[in-house]
Design a protein around this motif. Structure first.
Motif, short mmCIF file in Angstrom:
data_model
loop_
_atom_site.label_atom_id
_atom_site.label_comp_id
_atom_site.label_asym_id
_atom_site.label_seq_id
_atom_site.Cartn_x
_atom_site.Cartn_y
_atom_site.Cartn_z
N LEU A 66 0.80 -1.22 0.00
CA LEU A 66 0.00 0.00 0.00
C LEU A 66 0.83 1.27 0.00
N GLY A 67 2.07 1.19 0.44
CA GLY A 67 2.91 2.38 0.51
C GLY A 67 4.38 2.02 0.60
N GLN A 68 5.22 3.02 0.49
CA GLN A 68 6.66 2.80 0.62
C GLN A 68 7.26 3.99 1.35
N VAL A 69 8.43 3.76 1.97
CA VAL A 69 9.03 4.74 2.85
C VAL A 69 10.38 5.19 2.28
N TYR A 70 10.58 6.51 2.28
CA TYR A 70 11.83 7.09 1.82
C TYR A 70 12.50 7.83 2.99
N ARG A 71 13.80 7.98 2.87
CA ARG A 71 14.55 8.74 3.87
C ARG A 71 14.88 10.11 3.29
N ALA A 72 14.77 11.15 4.13
CA ALA A 72 15.01 12.52 3.66
C ALA A 72 15.59 13.35 4.80
N ARG A 73 15.98 14.58 4.45
CA ARG A 73 16.47 15.54 5.44
C ARG A 73 15.54 16.74 5.45
N LEU A 74 15.18 17.19 6.64
CA LEU A 74 14.28 18.31 6.80
C LEU A 74 14.69 19.13 8.01
N ASP A 75 15.01 20.38 7.78
CA ASP A 75 15.42 21.29 8.87
C ASP A 75 16.56 20.71 9.69
N GLY A 76 17.51 20.07 9.01
CA GLY A 76 18.71 19.57 9.67
C GLY A 76 18.56 18.25 10.39
N ARG A 77 17.43 17.56 10.25
CA ARG A 77 17.28 16.26 10.91
C ARG A 77 16.75 15.23 9.91
N ASP A 78 17.03 13.97 10.22
CA ASP A 78 16.58 12.89 9.35
C ASP A 78 15.10 12.62 9.58
N VAL A 79 14.37 12.40 8.49
CA VAL A 79 12.95 12.06 8.58
C VAL A 79 12.66 10.88 7.66
N ALA A 80 11.58 10.19 7.98
CA ALA A 80 11.08 9.11 7.14
C ALA A 80 9.79 9.59 6.48
N VAL A 81 9.70 9.44 5.16
CA VAL A 81 8.53 9.92 4.41
C VAL A 81 7.80 8.71 3.85
N LYS A 82 6.60 8.50 4.33
CA LYS A 82 5.77 7.38 3.88
C LYS A 82 4.82 7.87 2.80
N VAL A 83 4.85 7.21 1.64
CA VAL A 83 4.09 7.66 0.47
C VAL A 83 3.14 6.55 0.05
N ARG A 84 1.87 6.92 -0.17
CA ARG A 84 0.91 5.93 -0.65
C ARG A 84 1.29 5.48 -2.05
N ARG A 85 1.19 4.19 -2.28
CA ARG A 85 1.57 3.62 -3.57
C ARG A 85 0.71 4.21 -4.69
N PRO A 86 1.31 4.67 -5.77
CA PRO A 86 0.54 5.28 -6.86
C PRO A 86 -0.50 4.33 -7.43
N GLY A 87 -1.74 4.83 -7.59
CA GLY A 87 -2.80 4.06 -8.20
C GLY A 87 -3.37 2.94 -7.36
N VAL A 88 -2.99 2.87 -6.06
CA VAL A 88 -3.44 1.74 -5.24
C VAL A 88 -4.91 1.86 -4.87
N GLU A 89 -5.45 3.09 -4.86
CA GLU A 89 -6.84 3.27 -4.42
C GLU A 89 -7.82 2.52 -5.33
N SER A 90 -7.68 2.70 -6.65
CA SER A 90 -8.61 2.03 -7.58
C SER A 90 -8.44 0.52 -7.54
N LEU A 91 -7.19 0.05 -7.36
CA LEU A 91 -6.94 -1.38 -7.29
C LEU A 91 -7.60 -1.98 -6.04
N VAL A 92 -7.45 -1.31 -4.91
CA VAL A 92 -8.05 -1.80 -3.66
C VAL A 92 -9.57 -1.80 -3.76
#
Length: 542
Positions: free
Chosen positions: A115-141
């Protein structure tokens, strides 16, 4: 339907050899495992929604036999990540340009799911994890959920009444769960609420939500690194006390379910880690739930009864909570519970006792006595998965001792005892009041009996239709006797037509009469416990 049809056909023939009628078939363990593995491959082939459905099924003993649960427990929500350009469009539609909103963004996901995947990023000098809904998953579900709801009425025709009830609740629970898991705003709220309940607990840690960079399809959280909780070698190298860690994990989930009423419902090893300070890190709150006060109260009663070793009280709690049919064979279930409690205490379960119970209840298909109300599905999933994690950390972990200590420290056992005393006092008051009223009534009844005008009206309750069954047997017997007489007359008069017709009548009546004496007792599921399955897997790996 084409993929599932062979399995459905085989299961229908297990219940009735000729699908609509006939005796049940005995299925060998090897055949069950082969079918379970086939089901696993079908769920993989059908895509992400059915992978999630398989994960939910892996903790539903009220729907599938133990062999299937064992096979499906290996089902991991791990699929190839979506293309970065597709994921980027989801992020930018929610937050705006990636390069403007983040200091740095790693294009390779650190984890991928259906349903989703997680990326690592930097924001305001700290590490964050960004969880993104899988593209097109709504219609499939949506399409897959339509298929699930459409097939449930068909599946109900292949199973007994108890499992039919569980299938219906499973479909409703799955629909609600998967929709909630795709709603990242809900996940952020649940994460924040659960984290707040553990503010004073130094042994746990939850990631903070970055609300400015979160929405329905994107969730940005504090990045917390740790060691996977089931990586026992790495934990041993760091000197982590795995016994104490297992105890803390169970106590954390007992607090969530019994006290807080809101809990993290997906505690598989990928969502639990241990940081450098030995604290438990909780990830992924997409699958989370709430427990109403009545269920919380009954769960406490259940644990208190287990702590006291009172199997009758345990069975009563299971019936009141709605997970055990009142018609279940209490003697058999008490034997199974004794083995389960012995296993939960970390003791070795005697295979001779297990085999004895199996022999006692084997030989026919029984209407499975367990069912799972919709408000308990996630609670059972948590209990099952946490048990597996705790046993991995400490093969001799004593669940009952830990639960008993938790209930005692928090005053639940004292409250239960106080409630019992109050209830007993009320019963005594009612008994005293009844005793005062019963004497005059007894005297009036004796007076009427002496005068000869006492009448008794009785009604016979027959919920199992035993009288109806007895009447049918009498009729079958009379038909059989008449057929025998008619066949004898036909033979004496040398009339083949009469003899043949009477012979068919005798054969039909004899078969029908014999079938009416067959009983359905016992349960088809073999008693299997998490600890035993874990040890068996270890032996197979060696």
């Amino acid at each position: 339907m084409w993929r599932f049809l062979p399995l459905l056909w085989a299961y229908a023939r297990d219940r009735h050899r000729f699908v609509l009628f006939g005796r049940s078939r005995r299925v060998e363990p090897a055949v069950r495992r082969e079918r379970a593995e086939r089901l696993l491959s079908i769920l993989f082939a059908l895509g992400p929604t059915f992978v999630k459905l398989g994960q939910l099924l892996s903790s539903r003993p009220d729907v599938l036999p133990p062999t299937y649960l064992d096979v499906l427990s290996a089902l991991q929500d791990d699929v190839p990540p979506a293309d970065w350009d597709d994921a980027r469009r989801v992020i930018e539609s929610e937050l705006g340009p990636v390069d403007d909103r983040f200091d740095d963004f790693d294009r390779d996901p650190i984890s991928g799911a259906s349903l989703g995947q997680v990326y690592r990023a930097r924001l305001d000098g700290r590490d964050v994890a960004v969880k993104v809904r899988r593209p097109g998953v709504e219609s499939l579900v949506e399409a897959d959920l339509h298929v699930v709801h459409w097939t449930v009425p068909i599946l109900r025709r292949f199973v007994d009444e108890s499992r039919a009830y569980s299938l219906e609740t499973l479909a409703e629970e799955f629909d609600r769960t998967i929709r909630q898991e795709m709603d990242y705003e809900r996940e952020a709220r649940m994460l924040t609420e659960i984290a707040a309940n553990f503010d004073d607990d130094p042994g746990t840690v939850h990631p903070d939500v970055v609300e400015s960079h979160s929405g329905p399809t994107v969730l940005t959280m504090e990045y917390l690194a740790g060691t996977k909780i089931t990586d026992v070698d790495a934990l041993d190298e760091r000197g982590v006390d795995r016994v104490e860690l297992a105890e803390r994990l169970q106590r954390a989930y007992m607090q969530m379910i019994i006290e807080d009423g809101v809990f993290h419902a997906d505690p598989h090893p990928g969502n639990l880690s241990v940081d450098d300070e030995g604290r438990i890190i909780f990830y992924d709150f997409g699958m989370s739930g709430r427990v109403d006060p009545y269920i919380q109260e009954k769960i406490v009663d259940f644990y208190v009864a287990i702590a006291a070793g009172d199997t009758d009280a345990v069975l009563d709690a299971l019936i009141e909570i709605g997970t055990l049919s009142p018609e279940a064979d209490r003697a058999v279930m008490a034997d199974v519970l004794e083995l389960a409690i012995q296993d939960a205490r970390g003791e070795d379960v005697e295979q001779r006792r297990v085999q004895g119970i199996v022999e006692q209840i084997e030989g026919s298909i029984y209407e499975f006595p367990f069912r799972l109300p919709r408000n308990l599905a996630l609670v059972l999933r948590v209990a099952t998965v946490v048990e597996g994690v705790c046993v991995t950390l400490d093969p001799d972990f004593d669940f009952i001792t830990t639960a008993t200590a938790f209930l005692t420290e928090r005053g639940y056992r004292e409250e239960t005892a106080r409630a019992f005393v109050e209830e007993t006092g009320e019963h005594l008051r009612e008994s005293a009041s009844s005793a005062v009223r019963v004497l005059p009534k007894t005297e009036r009844a004796l007076d009427r009996l002496e005068r000869g005008d006492l009448s008794v009206r009785a009604g016979i309750e027959d919920p199992d239709d035993l009288l109806d069954q007895l009447a049918k047997r009498v009729v079958y017997g009379q038909v059989l006797a008449a057929g025998i007489v008619a066949a004898g007359v036909g033979i004496a008069l040398e009339t083949p037509i009469v003899t043949g017709a009477a012979g068919l009548l005798v054969a039909g009546a004899a078969v029908t009469l014999r079938r009416s004496f067959r009983t359905r007792e016992g349960i088809s599921a073999r008693p299997q416990f998490t600890r035993q399955r874990l040890r068996r897997r270890e032996r197979e790996e060696e």
